[in-house]
Design a protein around this motif. Structure first.
Motif, PDB file in Angstrom:
ATOM      1  N   THR A   1       0.839  -1.210   0.000  1.00 49.39           N
ATOM      2  CA  THR A   1       0.000   0.000   0.000  1.00 49.39           C
ATOM      3  C   THR A   1       0.866   1.249   0.000  1.00 49.39           C
ATOM      4  OG1 THR A   1      -1.740  -1.156   1.212  1.00 49.39           O
ATOM      5  CG2 THR A   1      -1.779   1.257   1.276  1.00 49.39           C
ATOM      6  N   MET A   2       1.937   1.198   0.756  1.00 52.87           N
ATOM      7  CA  MET A   2       2.872   2.318   0.837  1.00 52.87           C
ATOM      8  C   MET A   2       3.415   2.675  -0.552  1.00 52.87           C
ATOM      9  SD  MET A   2       6.337   2.187   3.081  1.00 52.87           S
ATOM     10  CE  MET A   2       7.522   3.519   3.117  1.00 52.87           C
TER      11      MET A   2
ATOM     12  N   GLU B   1       2.065   1.796  -3.502  1.00 53.14           N
ATOM     13  CA  GLU B   1       0.952   2.205  -4.370  1.00 53.14           C
ATOM     14  C   GLU B   1       0.533   3.648  -4.117  1.00 53.14           C
ATOM     15  OE1 GLU B   1      -1.916  -0.738  -3.356  1.00 53.14           O
ATOM     16  OE2 GLU B   1      -1.154  -2.239  -4.790  1.00 53.14           O
ATOM     17  N   GLN B   2       0.643   4.106  -2.861  1.00 53.41           N
ATOM     18  CA  GLN B   2       0.248   5.463  -2.506  1.00 53.41           C
ATOM     19  C   GLN B   2       1.394   6.467  -2.638  1.00 53.41           C
ATOM     20  OE1 GLN B   2      -2.932   6.401  -1.682  1.00 53.41           O
ATOM     21  NE2 GLN B   2      -3.500   4.305  -2.217  1.00 53.41           N
ATOM     22  N   ASN B   3       2.524   5.981  -3.143  1.00 54.17           N
ATOM     23  CA  ASN B   3       3.712   6.836  -3.287  1.00 54.17           C
ATOM     24  C   ASN B   3       4.093   7.483  -1.950  1.00 54.17           C
ATOM     25  OD1 ASN B   3       5.862   7.922  -4.735  1.00 54.17           O
ATOM     26  ND2 ASN B   3       4.744   9.777  -5.287  1.00 54.17           N
ATOM     27  N   SER B   4       4.027   6.682  -0.903  1.00 52.63           N
ATOM     28  CA  SER B   4       4.363   7.141   0.440  1.00 52.63           C
ATOM     29  C   SER B   4       5.861   6.974   0.689  1.00 52.63           C
ATOM     30  CB  SER B   4       3.572   6.329   1.470  1.00 52.63           C
ATOM     31  OG  SER B   4       4.086   6.482   2.764  1.00 52.63           O
TER      32      SER B   4
ATOM     33  N   LEU C   1       0.867   6.425   7.078  1.00 47.35           N
ATOM     34  CA  LEU C   1       1.742   6.645   5.924  1.00 47.35           C
ATOM     35  C   LEU C   1       2.085   8.131   5.830  1.00 47.35           C
ATOM     36  CD1 LEU C   1      -0.137   4.533   3.222  1.00 47.35           C
ATOM     37  CD2 LEU C   1       1.840   3.828   4.579  1.00 47.35           C
TER      38      LEU C   1
ATOM     39  N   ILE D   1       2.692  10.794   3.265  1.00 50.27           N
ATOM     40  CA  ILE D   1       2.490  11.011   1.829  1.00 50.27           C
ATOM     41  C   ILE D   1       2.712  12.488   1.534  1.00 50.27           C
ATOM     42  CG2 ILE D   1       0.858  10.827  -0.086  1.00 50.27           C
ATOM     43  CD1 ILE D   1      -0.565   8.602   1.464  1.00 50.27           C
ATOM     44  N   HIS D   2       3.741  12.773   0.732  1.00 50.20           N
ATOM     45  CA  HIS D   2       4.117  14.155   0.406  1.00 50.20           C
ATOM     46  C   HIS D   2       4.283  14.999   1.669  1.00 50.20           C
ATOM     47  CE1 HIS D   2       3.359  12.775  -3.554  1.00 50.20           C
ATOM     48  NE2 HIS D   2       2.054  12.876  -3.500  1.00 50.20           N
TER      49      HIS D   2
ATOM     50  N   VAL E   1      -0.877  10.248   7.087  1.00 52.58           N
ATOM     51  CA  VAL E   1      -2.224   9.795   6.726  1.00 52.58           C
ATOM     52  C   VAL E   1      -2.451   8.425   7.356  1.00 52.58           C
ATOM     53  CG1 VAL E   1      -3.771   9.185   4.830  1.00 52.58           C
ATOM     54  CG2 VAL E   1      -2.107  11.048   4.528  1.00 52.58           C
TER      55      VAL E   1
ATOM     56  N   VAL F   1      -3.993   4.782   7.855  1.00 56.93           N
ATOM     57  CA  VAL F   1      -4.583   3.703   7.063  1.00 56.93           C
ATOM     58  C   VAL F   1      -5.932   3.330   7.691  1.00 56.93           C
ATOM     59  CG1 VAL F   1      -4.304   1.286   6.364  1.00 56.93           C
ATOM     60  CG2 VAL F   1      -2.328   2.822   6.359  1.00 56.93           C
TER      61      VAL F   1
ATOM     62  N   LYS G   1       2.550  17.377  -4.275  1.00 56.31           N
ATOM     63  CA  LYS G   1       3.737  16.575  -3.995  1.00 56.31           C
ATOM     64  C   LYS G   1       4.747  17.461  -3.261  1.00 56.31           C
ATOM     65  CE  LYS G   1       2.954  13.665  -8.057  1.00 56.31           C
ATOM     66  NZ  LYS G   1       3.516  13.150  -9.333  1.00 56.31           N
TER      67      LYS G   1
END
Length: 355
Positions: A10-11, A13-16, A29, A31-32, A36, A38, A276
């Motif tokens: 998931t990390m 896939e979410q670009n975390s 996570l 993210i940018h 966030v 889960v 981003k």
């Protein structure tokens, strides 16, 4: 319960950039730059221990339980590599997992000034990449080493804790040593580094006086050395390098540093308008005048030299890097001023540019 493999997938896939596991909270996570949660139940202490222990060997489990913290890296085929730090908090196991892509980005993709790429043609000296945790220092150095690997013919030796990016043998041969599995410490590895016939040496982090002095000596003896520091400007970096030594040694270190220093690259990631993050960077490339200022301990004059003659030197200040992003509409005005260490100067640059 959700598995660590699923969370790491998931990390990606979410670009975390990071996964955090701690008790009384769902997995989180980054993210940018923002945390966030889960969609998952809160983790118990048994959950966090099971998740973190799922990637450990018996030896790593024993080491973690003895020392109460552990750094490691690992890869999942077809997914990514990860750097992990496990620790205890309030008696329970917690962990942070950072994603390290298999593919090494180019310096251009990272948004670094062109002068940074020219450093790979240097035959000796010291290149310092600095910035706060999570600012992409390891990625910048990996991109520099990959460029050397593709364009030069030599031996690249890295000493890391832990190994992050994996380098393949291209035009160069690359040997990557990890503190723990491959060597007892940075000090030990550096003590024998010159006997291993390197042309290029990466020191994952300059942590203490002995490591700094050895890095300077390796750079002085005809090798190109790359290293990282947790400093936020070129001037602060040089001060840190010198101040780690006792007063009676500092003049000698200033003289040595003035001869071997090839560049200081300070970088930071800031929120971009596309949601981003964008890279801002300050680049000091020592010319004769800069080297003289370092020797004479007149670091307060360095900044004005960085502002002048940039077409010739390639040097960039952090505010000029921020201005470049503003002109290209990559960051908002609010984010720009929050990132600037000298908002008044940035305001002057904006007025000068008519913005």
């Amino acid at each position: 319960m959700i598995s660590l493999h699923s969370l790491l997938k998931t990390m990606v896939e979410q670009n975390s950039s990071d996964l955090h596991l701690t008790t009384a909270s769902p997995p989180c996570l980054r993210i940018h730059g923002k945390m966030v949660r889960v969609k998952s139940p809160d983790l118990s202490s048994a959950d966090t221990k099971q998740l973190c222990y799922s990637i450990l060997t018996d030896n790593q489990k024993s080491k973690f339980e003895e020392h109460k913290e552990l750094d490691l890296s690992f890869g999942i085929k077809g997914l990514a590599r990860f750097r992990a730090n496990l620790y205890y908090q309030r008696g329970a196991v917690a962990g942070v997992f950072r994603r390290v892509p298999y593919n090494i980005p180019s310096l251009k993709d990272l948004g670094l000034p062109p002068v940074v790429g020219e450093l790979t043609n240097k035959k000796n000296g010291l290149v310092l990449v600095t910035g706060p945790t999570g600012s992409g220092k390891s990625t910048t150095i990996a991109a520099l080493l990959d460029k050397i690997n593709e364009e030069q013919y030599g031996h690249i030796l890295t000493i890391e804790d832990p190994i992050e990016y994996l380098h393949q043998h291209k035009n160069c041969i690359v040997n990557q040593r990890e503190v723990g599995p491959d060597t007892w410490s940075f000090k030990n590895a550096l003590r024998y580094a010159l006997r291993e016939d390197p042309d290029y040496v990466l020191i994952g982090e300059l942590r203490d006086l002995e490591t700094v002095e050895t890095a300077l000596n390796i750079a002085e003896t005809g090798h190109l050395v790359f290293a990282t520091l947790h400093t936020n400007s070129a001037i602060q970096t040089i001060n840190r390098m010198v101040s780690i030594f006792s007063g009676d040694q500092q003049n000698r270190i200033r003289i040595l540093l003035s001869f071997v220093l090839q560049a200081v690259i300070c970088q930071e990631l800031v929120p971009a308008v596309d949601g981003k993050r964008a890279l801002i960077s300050e680049v000091l490339i020592p010319n004769a005048a800069v080297r003289n200022l370092i020797r004479e301990d007149k670091l307060h004059q360095l900044y004005s030299h960085m502002q002048m003659g940039q077409n010739q030197t390639g040097m960039v200040t952090m505010n000029q890097s921020i201005m470049n992003l503003l002109v290209r509409r990559k960051v908002s005005m609010k984010a720009a001023f929050e990132a600037s260490s000298d908002p008044e100067e940035l305001d002057g640059l904006l007025k000068k540019a008519g913005l």
